[in-house]
Design a protein around this motif. Structure first.
Motif, PDB file in Angstrom:
ATOM      1  N   LEU A 165       0.831  -1.202   0.000  1.00  0.00           N
ATOM      2  CA  LEU A 165       0.000   0.000   0.000  1.00  0.00           C
ATOM      3  C   LEU A 165       0.869   1.258   0.000  1.00  0.00           C
ATOM      4  CD1 LEU A 165      -2.807   1.293   0.097  1.00  0.00           C
ATOM      5  CD2 LEU A 165      -2.676   1.150   2.596  1.00  0.00           C
ATOM      6  N   ALA A 166       1.958   1.218   0.753  1.00  0.00           N
ATOM      7  CA  ALA A 166       2.878   2.366   0.774  1.00  0.00           C
ATOM      8  C   ALA A 166       3.429   2.636  -0.623  1.00  0.00           C
ATOM      9  CB  ALA A 166       4.018   2.112   1.757  1.00  0.00           C
ATOM     10  N   LEU A 167       3.789   1.595  -1.340  1.00  0.00           N
ATOM     11  CA  LEU A 167       4.297   1.763  -2.700  1.00  0.00           C
ATOM     12  C   LEU A 167       3.224   2.387  -3.604  1.00  0.00           C
ATOM     13  CD1 LEU A 167       6.608   1.386  -4.686  1.00  0.00           C
ATOM     14  CD2 LEU A 167       5.798  -0.954  -5.064  1.00  0.00           C
ATOM     15  N   ILE A 168       1.992   1.953  -3.450  1.00  0.00           N
ATOM     16  CA  ILE A 168       0.893   2.518  -4.239  1.00  0.00           C
ATOM     17  C   ILE A 168       0.685   3.987  -3.888  1.00  0.00           C
ATOM     18  CG2 ILE A 168      -1.619   2.421  -4.606  1.00  0.00           C
ATOM     19  CD1 ILE A 168      -1.307  -0.689  -4.234  1.00  0.00           C
ATOM     20  N   VAL A 169       0.661   4.301  -2.591  1.00  0.00           N
ATOM     21  CA  VAL A 169       0.451   5.685  -2.155  1.00  0.00           C
ATOM     22  C   VAL A 169       1.595   6.578  -2.637  1.00  0.00           C
ATOM     23  CG1 VAL A 169       0.341   7.199  -0.120  1.00  0.00           C
ATOM     24  CG2 VAL A 169      -1.035   5.112  -0.213  1.00  0.00           C
ATOM     25  N   LEU A 170       2.827   6.110  -2.519  1.00  0.00           N
ATOM     26  CA  LEU A 170       3.967   6.893  -2.996  1.00  0.00           C
ATOM     27  C   LEU A 170       3.838   7.168  -4.486  1.00  0.00           C
ATOM     28  CD1 LEU A 170       6.977   5.175  -1.168  1.00  0.00           C
ATOM     29  CD2 LEU A 170       5.865   7.329  -0.562  1.00  0.00           C
ATOM     30  N   THR A 171       3.408   6.182  -5.232  1.00  0.00           N
ATOM     31  CA  THR A 171       3.240   6.343  -6.678  1.00  0.00           C
ATOM     32  C   THR A 171       2.151   7.371  -6.979  1.00  0.00           C
ATOM     33  OG1 THR A 171       3.965   4.062  -7.012  1.00  0.00           O
ATOM     34  CG2 THR A 171       2.769   5.105  -8.831  1.00  0.00           C
ATOM     35  N   ILE A 172       1.061   7.327  -6.228  1.00  0.00           N
ATOM     36  CA  ILE A 172      -0.019   8.298  -6.427  1.00  0.00           C
ATOM     37  C   ILE A 172       0.457   9.704  -6.078  1.00  0.00           C
ATOM     38  CG2 ILE A 172      -2.273   9.046  -5.539  1.00  0.00           C
ATOM     39  CD1 ILE A 172      -2.939   5.989  -5.311  1.00  0.00           C
ATOM     40  N   LEU A 173       1.201   9.841  -4.973  1.00  0.00           N
ATOM     41  CA  LEU A 173       1.702  11.155  -4.585  1.00  0.00           C
ATOM     42  C   LEU A 173       2.692  11.715  -5.600  1.00  0.00           C
ATOM     43  CD1 LEU A 173       2.215  10.621  -0.750  1.00  0.00           C
ATOM     44  CD2 LEU A 173       0.504  12.084  -1.850  1.00  0.00           C
ATOM     45  N   ASP A 174       3.357  10.830  -6.335  1.00  0.00           N
ATOM     46  CA  ASP A 174       4.329  11.258  -7.341  1.00  0.00           C
ATOM     47  C   ASP A 174       3.668  11.569  -8.680  1.00  0.00           C
ATOM     48  OD1 ASP A 174       7.096  11.711  -8.110  1.00  0.00           O
ATOM     49  OD2 ASP A 174       6.933   9.878  -9.312  1.00  0.00           O
ATOM     50  N   LEU A 175       2.445  11.147  -8.869  1.00  0.00           N
ATOM     51  CA  LEU A 175       1.773  11.288 -10.155  1.00  0.00           C
ATOM     52  C   LEU A 175       1.719  12.726 -10.679  1.00  0.00           C
ATOM     53  CD1 LEU A 175       0.413   9.634 -12.353  1.00  0.00           C
ATOM     54  CD2 LEU A 175      -1.739   9.893 -11.128  1.00  0.00           C
ATOM     55  N   PRO A 176       1.368  13.728  -9.862  1.00  0.00           N
ATOM     56  CA  PRO A 176       1.341  15.095 -10.410  1.00  0.00           C
ATOM     57  C   PRO A 176       2.710  15.551 -10.936  1.00  0.00           C
ATOM     58  CG  PRO A 176       0.322  15.032  -8.232  1.00  0.00           C
ATOM     59  CD  PRO A 176       0.921  13.694  -8.482  1.00  0.00           C
ATOM     60  N   PHE A 177       3.773  15.129 -10.297  1.00  0.00           N
ATOM     61  CA  PHE A 177       5.115  15.524 -10.741  1.00  0.00           C
ATOM     62  C   PHE A 177       5.500  14.781 -12.012  1.00  0.00           C
ATOM     63  CE2 PHE A 177       4.857  15.858  -6.115  1.00  0.00           C
ATOM     64  CZ  PHE A 177       4.861  17.238  -6.037  1.00  0.00           C
ATOM     65  N   ARG A 178       5.101  13.531 -12.100  1.00  0.00           N
ATOM     66  CA  ARG A 178       5.367  12.756 -13.306  1.00  0.00           C
ATOM     67  C   ARG A 178       4.630  13.367 -14.492  1.00  0.00           C
ATOM     68  NH1 ARG A 178       4.208   6.727 -12.485  1.00  0.00           N
ATOM     69  NH2 ARG A 178       5.452   7.192 -10.657  1.00  0.00           N
ATOM     70  N   LEU A 179       3.374  13.780 -14.267  1.00  0.00           N
ATOM     71  CA  LEU A 179       2.601  14.398 -15.346  1.00  0.00           C
ATOM     72  C   LEU A 179       3.180  15.748 -15.755  1.00  0.00           C
ATOM     73  CD1 LEU A 179      -1.014  13.530 -14.150  1.00  0.00           C
ATOM     74  CD2 LEU A 179       0.268  12.482 -16.035  1.00  0.00           C
ATOM     75  N   SER A 180       3.639  16.545 -14.778  1.00  0.00           N
ATOM     76  CA  SER A 180       4.210  17.854 -15.114  1.00  0.00           C
ATOM     77  C   SER A 180       5.531  17.692 -15.862  1.00  0.00           C
ATOM     78  CB  SER A 180       4.391  18.719 -13.863  1.00  0.00           C
ATOM     79  OG  SER A 180       5.407  18.219 -13.049  1.00  0.00           O
ATOM     80  N   ARG A 181       6.316  16.671 -15.524  1.00  0.00           N
ATOM     81  CA  ARG A 181       7.570  16.418 -16.264  1.00  0.00           C
ATOM     82  C   ARG A 181       7.272  15.992 -17.686  1.00  0.00           C
ATOM     83  NH1 ARG A 181       9.400  14.489 -11.014  1.00  0.00           N
ATOM     84  NH2 ARG A 181       8.646  12.409 -11.436  1.00  0.00           N
ATOM     85  N   ARG A 182       6.202  15.211 -17.849  1.00  0.00           N
ATOM     86  CA  ARG A 182       5.828  14.732 -19.193  1.00  0.00           C
ATOM     87  C   ARG A 182       5.383  15.912 -20.055  1.00  0.00           C
ATOM     88  NH1 ARG A 182       2.070   9.893 -18.907  1.00  0.00           N
ATOM     89  NH2 ARG A 182       4.015   8.940 -18.249  1.00  0.00           N
ATOM     90  N   ARG A 183       4.605  16.851 -19.454  1.00  0.00           N
ATOM     91  CA  ARG A 183       4.156  18.031 -20.195  1.00  0.00           C
ATOM     92  C   ARG A 183       5.329  18.943 -20.539  1.00  0.00           C
ATOM     93  NH1 ARG A 183       0.205  19.876 -16.217  1.00  0.00           N
ATOM     94  NH2 ARG A 183      -0.579  17.845 -15.736  1.00  0.00           N
ATOM     95  N   ALA A 184       6.275  19.048 -19.621  1.00  0.00           N
ATOM     96  CA  ALA A 184       7.441  19.929 -19.841  1.00  0.00           C
ATOM     97  C   ALA A 184       8.396  19.331 -20.867  1.00  0.00           C
ATOM     98  CB  ALA A 184       8.178  20.182 -18.527  1.00  0.00           C
ATOM     99  N   GLY A 185       8.442  18.013 -20.942  1.00  0.00           N
ATOM    100  CA  GLY A 185       9.378  17.335 -21.834  1.00  0.00           C
ATOM    101  C   GLY A 185       8.797  17.164 -23.161  1.00  0.00           C
TER     102      GLY A 185
END
Length: 185
Positions: A165-185
């Motif tokens: 569950l911690a791995l899932i939560v960490l991944t969800i918390l990272d999602l906005p940053f992953r999406l912003s990096r994808r938009r910037a790249g």
């Protein structure tokens, strides 16, 4: 904010000493939220990215969970109650301030790094639990008052499921940053 976190975290030690209730099994500042508080305080001062990542993921992934399902035996306005909420609130606030207020975003691979650091930390805490007879990080028994851990089955299964569950939560918390990096790249 860093000083407030350290003072509130350390305030527990004089309290348990004055009340003759200090014990290695219950009083060491080694819960994930305690160590996360010290990490957040150092991250606020030094702004080192790995510390920011740990403060962010532990603060929102772990400390927020503690605020939602507190394991408290004391009620308002007791010192343990106030100390619990002051420290935990400050850790969550620091995590948000570091990432949103200061714009110190987790890097690519942060979820994996913090997850592995958390597993290593849990192994160390498991040894501390073994030596002291404690239950830090609830590695030996779920909280009596109930929490998400209580819904994950008996020991040791709830520890394994909590890690997933911690791995899932960490991944969800990272999602906005992953999406912003994808938009910037």
């Amino acid at each position: 904010m860093a000083l407030a976190i350290v003072v509130t975290e350390l305030s527990w030690q004089p309290y348990v000493l004055a009340n003759h209730s200090w014990s290695a099994a219950f009083s060491l500042p080694v819960q994930l939220c305690d160590v996360g508080g010290f990490v957040a305080a150092v991250a606020l001062v030094w702004r080192q990215v790995l510390l920011v990542e740990v403060a962010y993921f532990w603060g929102l992934g772990g400390t927020l969970q503690a605020l939602l399902t507190p394991d408290l035996h004391d009620h308002f306005p007791s010192f343990p109650y106030l100390q619990f909420y002051a420290t935990h609130d400050l850790v969550v606030l620091a995590a948000l301030f570091l990432v949103i207020g200061l714009g110190l975003q987790p890097r690519i691979g942060a979820v994996r790094r913090v997850f592995l650091l958390t597993l290593a930390f849990a192994a160390i805490i498991g040894l501390i639990d073994l030596v002291t007879g404690g239950n830090y990080m609830y590695l030996r028994q779920a909280p009596a008052q109930g929490s998400l851990l209580s819904l994950m089955g008996p020991w040791p299964w709830y520890v394994v499921l909590a890690a997933l569950l911690a791995l899932i939560v960490l991944t969800i918390l990272d999602l906005p940053f992953r999406l912003s990096r994808r938009r910037a790249g």
